[in-house]
Design an enzyme around this catalytic site. Structure first.
Site, PDB file in Angstrom:
ATOM      1  N   ASP A  13       0.814  -1.228   0.000  1.00  0.00           N
ATOM      2  CA  ASP A  13       0.000   0.000   0.000  1.00  0.00           C
ATOM      3  C   ASP A  13       0.838   1.265   0.000  1.00  0.00           C
ATOM      4  O   ASP A  13       0.421   2.297   0.535  1.00  0.00           O
ATOM      5  CB  ASP A  13      -0.946   0.031   1.220  1.00  0.00           C
ATOM      6  CG  ASP A  13      -1.806  -1.201   1.314  1.00  0.00           C
ATOM      7  OD1 ASP A  13      -2.268  -1.661   0.267  1.00  0.00           O
ATOM      8  OD2 ASP A  13      -1.988  -1.715   2.434  1.00  0.00           O
ATOM      9  N   LYS A  16       2.174   2.344  -5.041  1.00  0.00           N
ATOM     10  CA  LYS A  16       2.894   1.891  -6.240  1.00  0.00           C
ATOM     11  C   LYS A  16       2.104   2.193  -7.511  1.00  0.00           C
ATOM     12  O   LYS A  16       2.686   2.556  -8.528  1.00  0.00           O
ATOM     13  CB  LYS A  16       3.162   0.379  -6.163  1.00  0.00           C
ATOM     14  CG  LYS A  16       4.098  -0.024  -5.048  1.00  0.00           C
ATOM     15  CD  LYS A  16       4.317  -1.520  -5.004  1.00  0.00           C
ATOM     16  CE  LYS A  16       3.119  -2.291  -4.543  1.00  0.00           C
ATOM     17  NZ  LYS A  16       2.707  -2.050  -3.143  1.00  0.00           N
ATOM     18  N   LYS A  18       0.162   4.650  -8.363  1.00  0.00           N
ATOM     19  CA  LYS A  18       0.363   6.019  -8.866  1.00  0.00           C
ATOM     20  C   LYS A  18       1.759   6.172  -9.486  1.00  0.00           C
ATOM     21  O   LYS A  18       1.908   6.787 -10.535  1.00  0.00           O
ATOM     22  CB  LYS A  18       0.187   7.023  -7.728  1.00  0.00           C
ATOM     23  CG  LYS A  18       0.748   8.357  -8.140  1.00  0.00           C
ATOM     24  CD  LYS A  18       0.454   9.528  -7.293  1.00  0.00           C
ATOM     25  CE  LYS A  18       1.310  10.683  -7.825  1.00  0.00           C
ATOM     26  NZ  LYS A  18       1.015  11.957  -7.266  1.00  0.00           N
ATOM     27  N   THR A 129      -5.953 -11.456   3.011  1.00  0.00           N
ATOM     28  CA  THR A 129      -7.018 -10.747   2.299  1.00  0.00           C
ATOM     29  C   THR A 129      -8.179 -11.690   1.961  1.00  0.00           C
ATOM     30  O   THR A 129      -9.204 -11.246   1.450  1.00  0.00           O
ATOM     31  CB  THR A 129      -6.479 -10.143   0.985  1.00  0.00           C
ATOM     32  OG1 THR A 129      -5.937 -11.211   0.201  1.00  0.00           O
ATOM     33  CG2 THR A 129      -5.398  -9.110   1.266  1.00  0.00           C
ATOM     34  N   THR A 300      -8.439  -3.286  -1.172  1.00  0.00           N
ATOM     35  CA  THR A 300      -8.980  -4.600  -1.537  1.00  0.00           C
ATOM     36  C   THR A 300     -10.023  -5.057  -0.523  1.00  0.00           C
ATOM     37  O   THR A 300     -11.058  -5.600  -0.875  1.00  0.00           O
ATOM     38  CB  THR A 300      -7.838  -5.635  -1.629  1.00  0.00           C
ATOM     39  OG1 THR A 300      -6.928  -5.200  -2.632  1.00  0.00           O
ATOM     40  CG2 THR A 300      -8.337  -7.014  -1.990  1.00  0.00           C
ATOM     41  N   ARG A 303     -10.237  -2.797   5.060  1.00  0.00           N
ATOM     42  CA  ARG A 303      -9.827  -2.832   6.475  1.00  0.00           C
ATOM     43  C   ARG A 303      -9.039  -1.574   6.834  1.00  0.00           C
ATOM     44  O   ARG A 303      -8.247  -1.081   6.032  1.00  0.00           O
ATOM     45  CB  ARG A 303      -8.920  -4.044   6.736  1.00  0.00           C
ATOM     46  CG  ARG A 303      -9.635  -5.367   6.662  1.00  0.00           C
ATOM     47  CD  ARG A 303      -8.688  -6.514   6.924  1.00  0.00           C
ATOM     48  NE  ARG A 303      -7.718  -6.686   5.860  1.00  0.00           N
ATOM     49  CZ  ARG A 303      -6.737  -7.580   5.875  1.00  0.00           C
ATOM     50  NH1 ARG A 303      -6.591  -8.362   6.931  1.00  0.00           N
ATOM     51  NH2 ARG A 303      -5.912  -7.706   4.876  1.00  0.00           N
ATOM     52  N   LEU A 332       3.606  12.546   1.247  1.00  0.00           N
ATOM     53  CA  LEU A 332       4.284  13.521   2.103  1.00  0.00           C
ATOM     54  C   LEU A 332       3.271  14.557   2.615  1.00  0.00           C
ATOM     55  O   LEU A 332       3.373  15.037   3.746  1.00  0.00           O
ATOM     56  CB  LEU A 332       5.409  14.213   1.316  1.00  0.00           C
ATOM     57  CG  LEU A 332       6.292  15.160   2.123  1.00  0.00           C
ATOM     58  CD1 LEU A 332       7.093  14.404   3.176  1.00  0.00           C
ATOM     59  CD2 LEU A 332       7.242  15.944   1.215  1.00  0.00           C
ATOM     60  N   ASP A 333       2.273  14.870   1.789  1.00  0.00           N
ATOM     61  CA  ASP A 333       1.258  15.870   2.158  1.00  0.00           C
ATOM     62  C   ASP A 333       0.492  15.491   3.421  1.00  0.00           C
ATOM     63  O   ASP A 333       0.031  16.358   4.153  1.00  0.00           O
ATOM     64  CB  ASP A 333       0.275  16.055   0.994  1.00  0.00           C
ATOM     65  CG  ASP A 333      -0.327  14.734   0.544  1.00  0.00           C
ATOM     66  OD1 ASP A 333       0.453  13.818   0.202  1.00  0.00           O
ATOM     67  OD2 ASP A 333      -1.565  14.588   0.558  1.00  0.00           O
ATOM     68  N   SER A 413       5.596  12.295  -3.992  1.00  0.00           N
ATOM     69  CA  SER A 413       4.186  12.416  -4.329  1.00  0.00           C
ATOM     70  C   SER A 413       3.479  13.183  -3.212  1.00  0.00           C
ATOM     71  O   SER A 413       3.629  12.856  -2.037  1.00  0.00           O
ATOM     72  CB  SER A 413       3.586  11.025  -4.512  1.00  0.00           C
ATOM     73  OG  SER A 413       2.182  11.123  -4.567  1.00  0.00           O
TER      74      SER A 413
END
Ligand code: IMP
Length: 435
Positions: A13, A16, A18, A129, A300, A303, A332-333, A413
């Protein structure tokens, strides 16, 4: 021409999807090499969100060849629905999405076994999952799995399915006291898979090798993350495939000398879904705040993700295990407004300080993080497009991530959108060497 591998540097998560989408503007071919529908890669373009479980994230770039290598496990229902959704959204998949005949099929027996085995584990559950991943790779290793190529030979397939169902029913009924799986239903599912994959099966390994010989740019897209890798992750709290860069070779049929660059993707903090040790986890309000601001819910399974501070020990380990040549830092935002920020620079385990990532989950569970504190920033960074646009504190923070990871940061990002990206390759250098 370049062949790039892109992997998750944490527990999955990392964003990747993006970064793959971003890097695709100079790649002709993208291939997944491991995992299955346990992955959920999110791409947002012009405000429209697409979650991909099977098809490589590069599919949204028209004309890109999208391949699923032999290391992937396929749930054909999910695969077919994904193609349908993409085509309804105007993304043409014809003649450019192919699956390796060596990839293994996830059958209803695998999904059932995944679910009931997890239930039976109780407190020791892995937190899978539930997509049948472990049992499918298990059957592959035991050499009784059903491969995509087996769908060609219906008669031989019936024998394989019979063998598989008998074996699984021994466990399902004998060990878990569950109703047996019907042979006919599994066979019908396999026949349905054959229909779903018609025209989409090709020798992916050879296609890739041929494209590389021609000089095409290739991106090999990893799923999950380094710390979930079957061998090098926090076993048994791991997935069942090879999620590290080496997996790109075995999962696609490429020699290691063909790889030019290895990119790692890491969040500016850390998250984890499922169970297992997580030294920098924030329990309580601070963790809940990161979860809400970062929308940290599984794409997915939905959770809630566990959230914590950036872990420099794990980051350095990811650089070493994958041989990373560049790092993309995402989200980072999300850290805007959090002051001070903490970074884990070492662990204390059994009274000793170390910067070496432990080789067992039990040892990692005994690790107490040693933190460094850094000043945060208050001003929104979502409009930043160049390094110079970032506040001084954000810049210093990213530099420290690069130092701790011993890897240059090439992309930052600062939002989900394709345009919310700072990409100034090679600008933020790392200082190699373990402290
Ligand atoms: P499995 O891959 O479904 O067997 O799950 C094994 C472990 O890996 C669990 O902790 C899952 O939550 C985790 N996991 C599997 N896929 C992903 C992913 O794409 N992102 C994050 N965690 C994942």
């Amino acid at each position: 021409m370049s062949v790039r591998v892109l992997v998750g540097a944490q527990w999955g998560d990392e964003g990747k999807g993006k970064i793959v989408d971003y890097l695709m503007h100079d790649a002709h071919v993208v291939a997944r090499f491991g995992g299955g529908p346990n992955a959920g890669h999110t791409v947002v373009i012009a405000g429209k969100k697409t979650i991909l479980h099977h098809i490589p994230s590069g599919v949204l770039h028209p004309g890109t060849l999208c391949l699923l290598g032999n290391g992937v496990v396929i749930d054909t229902d999910i695969f077919r629905d994904e193609i349908k959704r993409l085509e309804q959204g105007g993304v043409d998949c014809d003649g450019r999405v192919f699956v390796s005949p060596r990839a293994h099929l996830i059958l209803r027996t695998h999904r059932l076994l995944d679910r009931i085995a997890e239930e039976a584990r109780g407190d020791r559950a892995i937190g899978t999952t539930g997509k049948g991943i472990g049992p499918t790779y298990g059957d592959k290793v035991l050499r009784r799995g059903v491969r995509v190529g087996d769908l060609e030979e219906l008669e031989a397939l019936a024998d394989r399915v019979r063998e598989e169902v008998q074996e699984i029913n021994r466990i399902v009924v004998g060990r878990y006291g569950h109703d047996p799986v019907s042979m006919e239903e599994v066979l019908e599912e396999a026949r349905e898979s054959r229909r779903a994959l018609a025209g989409r099966v090709a020798d992916v390994g050879e296609m890739l090798r041929e494209r590389i010989r021609r000089g095409d740019d290739v991106l090999l897209e990893g799923a999950q993350g380094t710390l979930l890798d079957l061998d090098h992750g926090t076993y048994p709290y791991a997935t069942s495939s090879s999620a590290i860069a080496g997996g790109a070779c075995t999962g696609c049929g490429l020699g290691p000398t063909l790889i030019d660059e290895v990119w790692g993707v890491a969040k500016a903090y850390v998250t984890r879904v499922g169970n297992g040790p997580f030294p920098t986890e924030l329990i309580g309000e601070e963790g809940a705040r990161l979860r809400e601001i970062g929308a940290e819910y599984g794409s997915t399974t939905g959770r809630p993700r566990r959230c914590g501070w950036f872990d420099g020990v794990a980051a350095r380990y990811a650089t070493d295990v994958n041989g990373l040549t560049a790092l993309a830092i995402t989200k980072l935002d999300v850290l805007t407004g959090i002051d001070p920020l903490k970074l884990c620079v070492a662990y204390e385990i059994d009274g000793h300080e170390t910067t070496t990532f432990p080789d067992s989950a039990a040892r990692l569970a005994r690790a107490t993080p040693v933190y460094q504190t850094m000043p945060g920033w208050k001003k929104s960074i979502s409009d930043a497009r160049r390094l110079e646009d970032l506040p001084e504190e954000a810049m210093r923070y990213v530099e420290r991530l690069a130092e701790l990871s011993a890897c240059p940061v090439a992309i930052i990002s600062i939002g989900a959108g394709r345009e919310e990206t700072i990409a100034e390759f090679g600008r933020i250098d790392s200082i190699p060497g373990r402290s």
